[in-house]
Design an enzyme around this catalytic site. Structure first.
Site, PDB file in Angstrom:
ATOM      1  N   ASP A  13       0.774  16.833  12.421  1.00  0.00           N
ATOM      2  CA  ASP A  13      -0.020  15.992  12.985  1.00  0.00           C
ATOM      3  C   ASP A  13      -1.365  16.512  13.246  1.00  0.00           C
ATOM      4  OD1 ASP A  13       2.169  14.300  12.838  1.00  0.00           O
ATOM      5  OD2 ASP A  13       2.680  14.840  14.568  1.00  0.00           O
ATOM      6  N   ASP A  58       3.692  14.586  25.955  1.00  0.00           N
ATOM      7  CA  ASP A  58       5.152  14.475  26.650  1.00  0.00           C
ATOM      8  C   ASP A  58       5.249  15.904  27.368  1.00  0.00           C
ATOM      9  OD1 ASP A  58       5.722  15.625  24.184  1.00  0.00           O
ATOM     10  OD2 ASP A  58       7.166  14.053  23.729  1.00  0.00           O
ATOM     11  N   ASP A 117       6.669  17.915   9.520  1.00  0.00           N
ATOM     12  CA  ASP A 117       5.155  17.286   8.910  1.00  0.00           C
ATOM     13  C   ASP A 117       4.305  17.800  10.318  1.00  0.00           C
ATOM     14  OD1 ASP A 117       5.936  16.004  11.649  1.00  0.00           O
ATOM     15  OD2 ASP A 117       7.115  14.602  10.663  1.00  0.00           O
TER      16      ASP A 117
HETATM   17  P1  ATP Z   1       9.465  16.558  15.486  1.00  0.00           P
HETATM   18  O1  ATP Z   1       9.511  18.028  15.065  1.00  0.00           O
HETATM   19  O2  ATP Z   1      10.841  16.037  15.609  1.00  0.00           O
HETATM   20  O3  ATP Z   1       8.924  15.697  14.826  1.00  0.00           O
HETATM   21  P2  ATP Z   1       7.298  16.374  17.418  1.00  0.00           P
HETATM   22  O4  ATP Z   1       7.175  16.924  18.727  1.00  0.00           O
HETATM   23  O5  ATP Z   1       6.685  16.394  16.407  1.00  0.00           O
HETATM   24  O6  ATP Z   1       9.062  16.646  16.916  1.00  0.00           O
HETATM   25  P3  ATP Z   1       6.708  13.488  17.134  1.00  0.00           P
HETATM   26  O7  ATP Z   1       7.513  12.273  17.413  1.00  0.00           O
HETATM   27  O8  ATP Z   1       6.294  13.669  15.677  1.00  0.00           O
HETATM   28  O9  ATP Z   1       7.574  14.984  17.647  1.00  0.00           O
HETATM   29  O10 ATP Z   1       5.416  13.636  17.868  1.00  0.00           O
HETATM   30  C1  ATP Z   1       4.152  14.339  17.642  1.00  0.00           C
HETATM   31  C2  ATP Z   1       3.670  14.617  18.996  1.00  0.00           C
HETATM   32  O11 ATP Z   1       3.249  13.585  19.689  1.00  0.00           O
HETATM   33  C3  ATP Z   1       4.712  15.428  20.104  1.00  0.00           C
HETATM   34  O12 ATP Z   1       4.567  16.626  19.882  1.00  0.00           O
HETATM   35  C4  ATP Z   1       3.709  14.877  21.486  1.00  0.00           C
HETATM   36  O13 ATP Z   1       2.759  15.721  21.498  1.00  0.00           O
HETATM   37  C5  ATP Z   1       3.406  13.558  20.900  1.00  0.00           C
HETATM   38  N1  ATP Z   1       4.409  12.481  21.509  1.00  0.00           N
HETATM   39  C6  ATP Z   1       5.349  11.930  20.689  1.00  0.00           C
HETATM   40  N2  ATP Z   1       5.837  11.081  21.571  1.00  0.00           N
HETATM   41  C7  ATP Z   1       5.419  11.037  22.668  1.00  0.00           C
HETATM   42  C8  ATP Z   1       5.757  10.063  23.846  1.00  0.00           C
HETATM   43  N3  ATP Z   1       6.655   9.228  23.916  1.00  0.00           N
HETATM   44  N4  ATP Z   1       5.113  10.475  25.141  1.00  0.00           N
HETATM   45  C9  ATP Z   1       4.018  11.407  24.953  1.00  0.00           C
HETATM   46  N5  ATP Z   1       3.579  12.011  23.882  1.00  0.00           N
HETATM   47  C10 ATP Z   1       4.310  11.956  23.034  1.00  0.00           C
HETATM   48 MG    MG Z   2       6.388  15.627  14.358  1.00  0.00          MG
END
Ligand code: ATP
Ligand code: MG
Length: 458
Positions: free
Chosen positions: A69, A145, A67
């Site tokens: 963001d 993170d 997805d």
């Molecule tokens: P995926 O591809 O599995 O969705 P993702 O990195 O996009 O991995 P998301 O949960 O969609 O994970 O989170 C989007 C973004 O938000 C992350 O890439 C990170 O920058 C930030 N983020 C998410 N969770 C946290 C957290 N617990 N603490 C700090 N930043 C976070």
């Molecule tokens: Mg994501």
């Protein structure tokens, strides 16, 4: 290919290193239409708008993002005025969701680091329970993170912005927490699970200082909200890389904090069968996700907790409790204990109980019961589970083959086949039968396979 050339350093970008369009591989044709529309509309309205997080990371790695963001200077309320198809969600993190048919683009306002008390940031014992203090893009980067999750794709000039060395870590294929790992895990222990999950998903290593606190701080996961751990469990195990996630959690000593009974059962002396069942289940789940087939949390949890529930039932039997009682006590206890960590919604635990309870009914091969079982709404899941269990014994393997055979028959052939089956129930191979009206009071020794559910077992 990732370019880490410094040629594109532009003045006025604060702490960011700017990688210009000519030096990175992100192309707009790989960005969803919805995300592009959000980015352009925000930009045209005068708000800084960037693609951020997993999507930028995945695009730079040449993978297809799950997805997209968006991070922006616009507040959620301002985002809402720009998009009709927008709803505001979240308390802990207030976000805007912009909906385009089946696609949802998540739009977050840049988070700030300073807290003068005027914004909506809330810490309890060092844990972030709410974080709605808005700030600059530089501050936003530092609050993310991992370094590889803190890269921004700026729609203004198509450059990639890197404040924390994320490009280098992408090249070195490692996860590195931004800031002081101890403090960042104390703020949000779920980041430990995210480290394991992303390492599994991307096949990255976890940099030493980022992994070092797991042993000491892993137990903080007990304090994480069980509902959030449920969501995280689905991402870990149903995201298409469940087997690698299990191994990452085990390797880093984190499984015991989220699925303690499972971790113990996998460590037991006789764990081989349970490990085989769980690993096969996860491998099959991963394959289904790759093929875009549906997967169910109930099946996952039935497999995760199968070792524990068998162990616990056997313990009861060894203490002289009759098999049926030992079994139902074990089911109740294992699910109750697991619920303290991971809030599995009731509809899934009910399905787990059914998948388990139906296992014993496969052993009753009379015509009437077999026909009835074939029509049971949970037959498919329970049968798939039986197949997963066939390594437990040669009898079970034969049983699974028989049920596979039954399903390959047309209606007439099926009736014919079952005509040869006994009309009364034979003694089941492992599970003691329980009659509904006359529950067996006599204590008997047996193996910890489920007794047939009293209800519905006639
Ligand atoms: P995926 O591809 O599995 O969705 P993702 O990195 O996009 O991995 P998301 O949960 O969609 O994970 O989170 C989007 C973004 O938000 C992350 O890439 C990170 O920058 C930030 N983020 C998410 N969770 C946290 C957290 N617990 N603490 C700090 N930043 C976070
Ligand atoms: Mg994501």
């Amino acid at each position: 290919m990732i370019s880490t050339s410094d040629d594109g350093n532009a003045p006025g970008q604060g702490i960011f290193r700017v990688i210009p369009r000519s030096h990175h591989s992100i192309s707009r044709k790989n960005i969803s239409n919805g995300a592009l529309r959000v980015l352009y509309r925000l930009h045209e309205a005068g708000f800084r708008a960037c693609l951020v997080g997993g999507a930028v990371r995945d695009l730079l790695l040449g993978n297809r993002p799950k997805d997209f963001d968006v991070a922006t200077a616009a507040t959620p309320e301002q985002v809402r005025t720009l998009f009709r198809n927008c709803r505001l969600i979240g308390r802990r993190f207030r976000l805007a969701h912009v909906v385009f048919g089946r696609e949802i683009v998540e739009v977050a306002t840049f988070r700030g680091s300073s807290d003068d008390g005027s914004g909506d940031r809330h810490l309890v014992d060092g844990r972030l329970v709410r974080d709605n203090v808005y700030g600059t893009i530089e501050e936003d980067a530092l609050r993310r993170d991992f370094t590889i999750n803190a890269l921004y794709y700026d729609i203004a000039d198509f450059s990639v912005l890197d404040a924390v060395g994320g490009m280098d870590d992408l090249q070195q294929r490692q996860l590195r927490l931004i800031g002081d790992p101890q403090q960042r895990y104390r703020e949000d222990p779920v980041r430990m699970l995210r480290a394991a999950r992303l390492a599994a998903k991307l096949d990255f290593s976890i940099e030493a200082a980022t992994a070092a606190p797991f042993a000491q701080l892993g137990e903080l996961l007990c304090e994480a909200a069980p509902a959030r751990l449920f969501d995280e469990s689905l991402k870990l195990f149903l995201g298409g890389y469940g087997l690698a996630s299990l191994h990452a959690l085990e390797r880093h000593g984190l499984l015991e904090h989220v699925f303690p009974a499972t971790a113990r059962a996998l460590q037991a002396a006789d764990a081989a069968q349970f490990r085989a069942l769980l690993e096969q289940t996860l491998a099959n789940t991963d394959a289904r996700v790759r093929e875009d087939k549906p997967v169910t949390p109930a099946f996952l949890f039935a497999a995760m907790l199968w070792g524990p529930v068998r162990q616990r039932a056997q313990l009861g039997i060894d203490h002289g409790v009759d098999a049926a009682t030992a079994w139902s006590q074990a089911v109740e206890r294992v699910l109750r204990e697991q619920a303290q960590r991971v809030a599995i919604p009731r509809r899934f635990t009910l399905a787990v109980e059914e998948i388990w309870a139906l296992q014993a009914r496969f052993e009753q091969r009379t015509r009437k019961r077999a026909l009835r079982l074939l029509e049971h709404p949970r037959f498919r899941a329970a049968y798939d589970f039986l197949v997963m269990r066939s390594g437990e014994s040669p009898e079970l393997e034969e049983l699974a083959r028989w049920w596979t055979h039954l399903q390959s028959l047309g209606r007439d052939e099926l009736v014919q086949e079952l005509a040869g089956a006994a009309t009364s129930a034979p003694e089941p191979t492992a599970a003691p039968a329980v009659k509904r009206k006359r529950p067996r009071r006599r204590r008997r020794k047996g193996k910890a396979t489920p007794a047939p559910a009293a209800e519905g077992a006639e």
